[in-house]
Design a protein around this motif. Structure first.
Motif, PDB file in Angstrom:
ATOM      1  N   LEU A 159     -48.302  49.363  25.739  1.00  0.00           N
ATOM      2  CA  LEU A 159     -49.593  50.053  25.734  1.00  0.00           C
ATOM      3  C   LEU A 159     -49.568  51.262  24.804  1.00  0.00           C
ATOM      4  CD1 LEU A 159     -50.543  49.900  29.524  1.00  0.00           C
ATOM      5  CD2 LEU A 159     -51.556  48.595  27.649  1.00  0.00           C
ATOM      6  N   ALA A 160     -48.417  51.934  24.719  1.00  0.00           N
ATOM      7  CA  ALA A 160     -48.300  53.073  23.801  1.00  0.00           C
ATOM      8  C   ALA A 160     -48.419  52.604  22.353  1.00  0.00           C
ATOM      9  CB  ALA A 160     -46.967  53.788  24.033  1.00  0.00           C
ATOM     10  N   VAL A 161     -47.817  51.462  22.033  1.00  0.00           N
ATOM     11  CA  VAL A 161     -47.923  50.913  20.682  1.00  0.00           C
ATOM     12  C   VAL A 161     -49.379  50.550  20.378  1.00  0.00           C
ATOM     13  CG1 VAL A 161     -47.264  48.990  19.180  1.00  0.00           C
ATOM     14  CG2 VAL A 161     -45.546  50.085  20.620  1.00  0.00           C
ATOM     15  N   LEU A 162     -50.047  49.896  21.345  1.00  0.00           N
ATOM     16  CA  LEU A 162     -51.457  49.550  21.155  1.00  0.00           C
ATOM     17  C   LEU A 162     -52.312  50.801  20.961  1.00  0.00           C
ATOM     18  CD1 LEU A 162     -52.281  46.661  23.677  1.00  0.00           C
ATOM     19  CD2 LEU A 162     -52.394  46.583  21.180  1.00  0.00           C
ATOM     20  N   LEU A 163     -52.037  51.838  21.745  1.00  0.00           N
ATOM     21  CA  LEU A 163     -52.809  53.075  21.630  1.00  0.00           C
ATOM     22  C   LEU A 163     -52.593  53.732  20.268  1.00  0.00           C
ATOM     23  CD1 LEU A 163     -54.679  55.003  23.151  1.00  0.00           C
ATOM     24  CD2 LEU A 163     -52.653  56.196  23.992  1.00  0.00           C
ATOM     25  N   ALA A 164     -51.348  53.735  19.788  1.00  0.00           N
ATOM     26  CA  ALA A 164     -51.050  54.316  18.482  1.00  0.00           C
ATOM     27  C   ALA A 164     -51.744  53.532  17.365  1.00  0.00           C
ATOM     28  CB  ALA A 164     -49.537  54.351  18.251  1.00  0.00           C
ATOM     29  N   LEU A 165     -51.707  52.209  17.452  1.00  0.00           N
ATOM     30  CA  LEU A 165     -52.368  51.374  16.443  1.00  0.00           C
ATOM     31  C   LEU A 165     -53.878  51.563  16.488  1.00  0.00           C
ATOM     32  CD1 LEU A 165     -50.297  48.088  16.859  1.00  0.00           C
ATOM     33  CD2 LEU A 165     -50.321  49.571  14.853  1.00  0.00           C
ATOM     34  N   ALA A 166     -54.436  51.695  17.699  1.00  0.00           N
ATOM     35  CA  ALA A 166     -55.880  51.913  17.830  1.00  0.00           C
ATOM     36  C   ALA A 166     -56.279  53.256  17.226  1.00  0.00           C
ATOM     37  CB  ALA A 166     -56.274  51.850  19.307  1.00  0.00           C
ATOM     38  N   TRP A 167     -55.471  54.291  17.476  1.00  0.00           N
ATOM     39  CA  TRP A 167     -55.765  55.612  16.906  1.00  0.00           C
ATOM     40  C   TRP A 167     -55.723  55.551  15.386  1.00  0.00           C
ATOM     41  CZ3 TRP A 167     -52.589  58.645  13.807  1.00  0.00           C
ATOM     42  CH2 TRP A 167     -53.062  59.928  13.534  1.00  0.00           C
ATOM     43  N   TRP A 168     -54.718  54.882  14.833  1.00  0.00           N
ATOM     44  CA  TRP A 168     -54.576  54.787  13.385  1.00  0.00           C
ATOM     45  C   TRP A 168     -55.754  54.020  12.778  1.00  0.00           C
ATOM     46  CZ3 TRP A 168     -53.886  50.815   9.816  1.00  0.00           C
ATOM     47  CH2 TRP A 168     -53.430  51.209   8.546  1.00  0.00           C
ATOM     48  N   SER A 169     -56.127  52.891  13.415  1.00  0.00           N
ATOM     49  CA  SER A 169     -57.256  52.097  12.904  1.00  0.00           C
ATOM     50  C   SER A 169     -58.557  52.867  13.010  1.00  0.00           C
ATOM     51  CB  SER A 169     -57.363  50.782  13.679  1.00  0.00           C
ATOM     52  OG  SER A 169     -56.207  49.998  13.507  1.00  0.00           O
ATOM     53  N   SER A 170     -58.731  53.600  14.100  1.00  0.00           N
ATOM     54  CA  SER A 170     -59.946  54.397  14.271  1.00  0.00           C
ATOM     55  C   SER A 170     -60.036  55.488  13.215  1.00  0.00           C
ATOM     56  CB  SER A 170     -59.951  55.021  15.674  1.00  0.00           C
ATOM     57  OG  SER A 170     -61.062  55.870  15.839  1.00  0.00           O
ATOM     58  N   ARG A 171     -58.901  56.108  12.907  1.00  0.00           N
ATOM     59  CA  ARG A 171     -58.888  57.163  11.893  1.00  0.00           C
ATOM     60  C   ARG A 171     -59.279  56.601  10.530  1.00  0.00           C
ATOM     61  NH1 ARG A 171     -53.570  60.833  10.359  1.00  0.00           N
ATOM     62  NH2 ARG A 171     -54.626  62.342   9.024  1.00  0.00           N
ATOM     63  N   ARG A 172     -58.746  55.422  10.205  1.00  0.00           N
ATOM     64  CA  ARG A 172     -59.111  54.802   8.925  1.00  0.00           C
ATOM     65  C   ARG A 172     -60.584  54.422   8.907  1.00  0.00           C
ATOM     66  NH1 ARG A 172     -55.309  52.909   5.233  1.00  0.00           N
ATOM     67  NH2 ARG A 172     -56.878  51.399   4.554  1.00  0.00           N
ATOM     68  N   ALA A 173     -61.108  53.949  10.038  1.00  0.00           N
ATOM     69  CA  ALA A 173     -62.524  53.576  10.104  1.00  0.00           C
ATOM     70  C   ALA A 173     -63.421  54.791   9.886  1.00  0.00           C
ATOM     71  CB  ALA A 173     -62.824  52.923  11.447  1.00  0.00           C
ATOM     72  N   ARG A 174     -63.047  55.919  10.460  1.00  0.00           N
ATOM     73  CA  ARG A 174     -63.836  57.141  10.256  1.00  0.00           C
ATOM     74  C   ARG A 174     -63.816  57.579   8.792  1.00  0.00           C
ATOM     75  NH1 ARG A 174     -65.172  59.571  15.095  1.00  0.00           N
ATOM     76  NH2 ARG A 174     -64.007  58.830  16.922  1.00  0.00           N
ATOM     77  N   ARG A 175     -62.638  57.488   8.170  1.00  0.00           N
ATOM     78  CA  ARG A 175     -62.536  57.874   6.757  1.00  0.00           C
ATOM     79  C   ARG A 175     -63.361  56.946   5.879  1.00  0.00           C
ATOM     80  NH1 ARG A 175     -56.060  59.191   5.940  1.00  0.00           N
ATOM     81  NH2 ARG A 175     -56.047  61.209   7.013  1.00  0.00           N
ATOM     82  N   PRO A 204     -61.450  49.932  18.092  1.00  0.00           N
ATOM     83  CA  PRO A 204     -60.022  49.591  18.199  1.00  0.00           C
ATOM     84  C   PRO A 204     -59.417  49.892  19.563  1.00  0.00           C
ATOM     85  CG  PRO A 204     -60.464  50.651  16.097  1.00  0.00           C
ATOM     86  CD  PRO A 204     -61.710  50.774  16.909  1.00  0.00           C
ATOM     87  N   PHE A 205     -59.984  50.853  20.288  1.00  0.00           N
ATOM     88  CA  PHE A 205     -59.420  51.227  21.588  1.00  0.00           C
ATOM     89  C   PHE A 205     -59.732  50.194  22.675  1.00  0.00           C
ATOM     90  CE2 PHE A 205     -59.669  55.262  19.312  1.00  0.00           C
ATOM     91  CZ  PHE A 205     -58.410  55.787  19.548  1.00  0.00           C
ATOM     92  N   THR A 206     -60.650  49.251  22.379  1.00  0.00           N
ATOM     93  CA  THR A 206     -60.937  48.216  23.369  1.00  0.00           C
ATOM     94  C   THR A 206     -59.725  47.322  23.607  1.00  0.00           C
ATOM     95  OG1 THR A 206     -61.847  46.748  21.657  1.00  0.00           O
ATOM     96  CG2 THR A 206     -63.400  48.200  22.817  1.00  0.00           C
ATOM     97  N   THR A 207     -58.829  47.206  22.612  1.00  0.00           N
ATOM     98  CA  THR A 207     -57.632  46.386  22.815  1.00  0.00           C
ATOM     99  C   THR A 207     -56.766  46.951  23.934  1.00  0.00           C
ATOM    100  OG1 THR A 207     -56.445  47.625  21.094  1.00  0.00           O
ATOM    101  CG2 THR A 207     -57.568  45.599  20.425  1.00  0.00           C
ATOM    102  N   VAL A 208     -56.733  48.278  24.058  1.00  0.00           N
ATOM    103  CA  VAL A 208     -55.953  48.910  25.126  1.00  0.00           C
ATOM    104  C   VAL A 208     -56.562  48.588  26.480  1.00  0.00           C
ATOM    105  CG1 VAL A 208     -55.036  51.083  26.002  1.00  0.00           C
ATOM    106  CG2 VAL A 208     -55.318  50.761  23.540  1.00  0.00           C
ATOM    107  N   LEU A 209     -57.898  48.639  26.563  1.00  0.00           N
ATOM    108  CA  LEU A 209     -58.574  48.330  27.823  1.00  0.00           C
ATOM    109  C   LEU A 209     -58.374  46.867  28.213  1.00  0.00           C
ATOM    110  CD1 LEU A 209     -61.926  50.283  27.287  1.00  0.00           C
ATOM    111  CD2 LEU A 209     -59.894  51.004  28.547  1.00  0.00           C
ATOM    112  N   VAL A 210     -58.466  45.972  27.227  1.00  0.00           N
ATOM    113  CA  VAL A 210     -58.276  44.542  27.504  1.00  0.00           C
ATOM    114  C   VAL A 210     -56.855  44.284  27.986  1.00  0.00           C
ATOM    115  CG1 VAL A 210     -58.181  42.258  26.436  1.00  0.00           C
ATOM    116  CG2 VAL A 210     -60.060  43.800  25.892  1.00  0.00           C
ATOM    117  N   ALA A 211     -55.879  44.973  27.396  1.00  0.00           N
ATOM    118  CA  ALA A 211     -54.479  44.764  27.765  1.00  0.00           C
ATOM    119  C   ALA A 211     -54.214  45.108  29.222  1.00  0.00           C
ATOM    120  CB  ALA A 211     -53.568  45.593  26.860  1.00  0.00           C
ATOM    121  N   LEU A 212     -55.036  45.960  29.809  1.00  0.00           N
ATOM    122  CA  LEU A 212     -54.827  46.372  31.194  1.00  0.00           C
ATOM    123  C   LEU A 212     -55.024  45.230  32.180  1.00  0.00           C
ATOM    124  CD1 LEU A 212     -56.603  49.862  31.190  1.00  0.00           C
ATOM    125  CD2 LEU A 212     -54.165  49.380  30.946  1.00  0.00           C
ATOM    126  N   VAL A 213     -55.748  44.166  31.770  1.00  0.00           N
ATOM    127  CA  VAL A 213     -56.041  43.067  32.698  1.00  0.00           C
ATOM    128  C   VAL A 213     -55.393  41.752  32.265  1.00  0.00           C
ATOM    129  CG1 VAL A 213     -58.198  44.126  33.451  1.00  0.00           C
ATOM    130  CG2 VAL A 213     -58.221  42.553  31.502  1.00  0.00           C
TER     131      VAL A 213
END
Length: 251
Positions: A159-175, A204-213
């Motif tokens: 989950l930490a890896v997914l969260l880090a990847l989601a943060w990175w993808s979100s940052r690129r999307a904002r840029r 991108p953070f939806t992948t973290v939520l999906v992983a929870l189930v």
């Protein structure tokens, strides 16, 4: 049950392929063979749909290049939303920039995730897969089943890896959004577009939520496919040189 007969056949075939790949990898990977097989199958799926991903990126660049023309149409047809939408989509069609095509890579992955879910939560793929483990944790284990033993640290790492990847993808999307303007090239601007522009970096953070189930096997898939998507962003969305951009515009 008849409605699920085709899916049952696909799950059975996937189970056979996964078991075969696990046996092939076992001399090298040992107890991690099934997890390694899931990673390799995920990579194979992403390679199969990579041409669509390339087409998606090209479409994004074409739509970004069309943004000035779209804004001109918005000024001309500000009082006629129906005409504006028709003209914008006609412009997209003429340039080969289909906004819907960007959804295809994501949609095509959904069946694979469903098959993987059923492989490790039912006996459709064979009872052998239900007994497979990673670090002593069954691959069908959910977070809701408990975090005792190695399950807690293992899920925490994934989950930490997914969260880090989601943060990175979100940052690129904002840029990227800031570089081309708020949802540049969409049929309309205003509050709706601004809201969409704020929501897109959160996707991108939806992948973290999906992983929870999902069971552990499906979480491994999510981590692999998300990491692959991040690599694709680096390779396919790298800044273009002037000649390359000119070539894309001509097409």
């Amino acid at each position: 049950m008849l409605a699920f007969a085709p899916l049952h056949g696909v799950v059975g075939a996937a189970g056979t392929a996964l078991s075969w790949l696990t046996d092939l990898l076992e001399p090298l990977a040992g107890g991690m063979a099934t997890a390694a097989a899931i990673v390799l199958l995920t990579i194979a799926v992403r390679l199969l749909i990579s041409p669509l991903t390339v087409a998606q990126v090209r479409g994004e660049r074409r739509r970004a290049a069309l943004a000035p023309q779209v804004r001109d149409l918005q000024r001309r047809y500000a009082d006629d939303p129906a005409k504006l939408q028709s003209e914008v989509f006609a412009l997209y069609r003429s340039a080969g920039a289909n906004p819907i095509a960007g959804c295809l890579p994501l949609l095509l992955q959904a069946p694979f995730l469903l098959v993987l879910y059923r492989l490790f939560t039912t006996s459709e793929g064979g009872t052998g897969l239900l007994q497979e483990r990673l670090a002593g944790v069954p691959l069908g284990h959910h977070l809701g089943d408990g975090l005792t033993g190695a399950a807690g640290p293992l899920f925490a790492v994934l989950l930490a890896v997914l969260l880090a990847l989601a943060w990175w993808s979100s940052r690129r999307a904002r840029r990227a959004s800031a570089a081309v303007g708020t949802v540049a090239g969409t049929p309309t601007e205003g509050p709706g577009a601004a809201t969409l522009g704020r929501l897109l970096p959160l996707l991108p953070f939806t992948t973290v939520l999906v992983a929870l189930v999902l069971p552990l096997a499906a979480v491994i898939y999510l981590v692999t496919t998300t990491a692959w998507s991040a690599l694709e962003q680096v390779v396919l969305r790298r800044p273009q040189t002037a000649p390359a951009s000119t070539d894309i515009d001509r097409r």
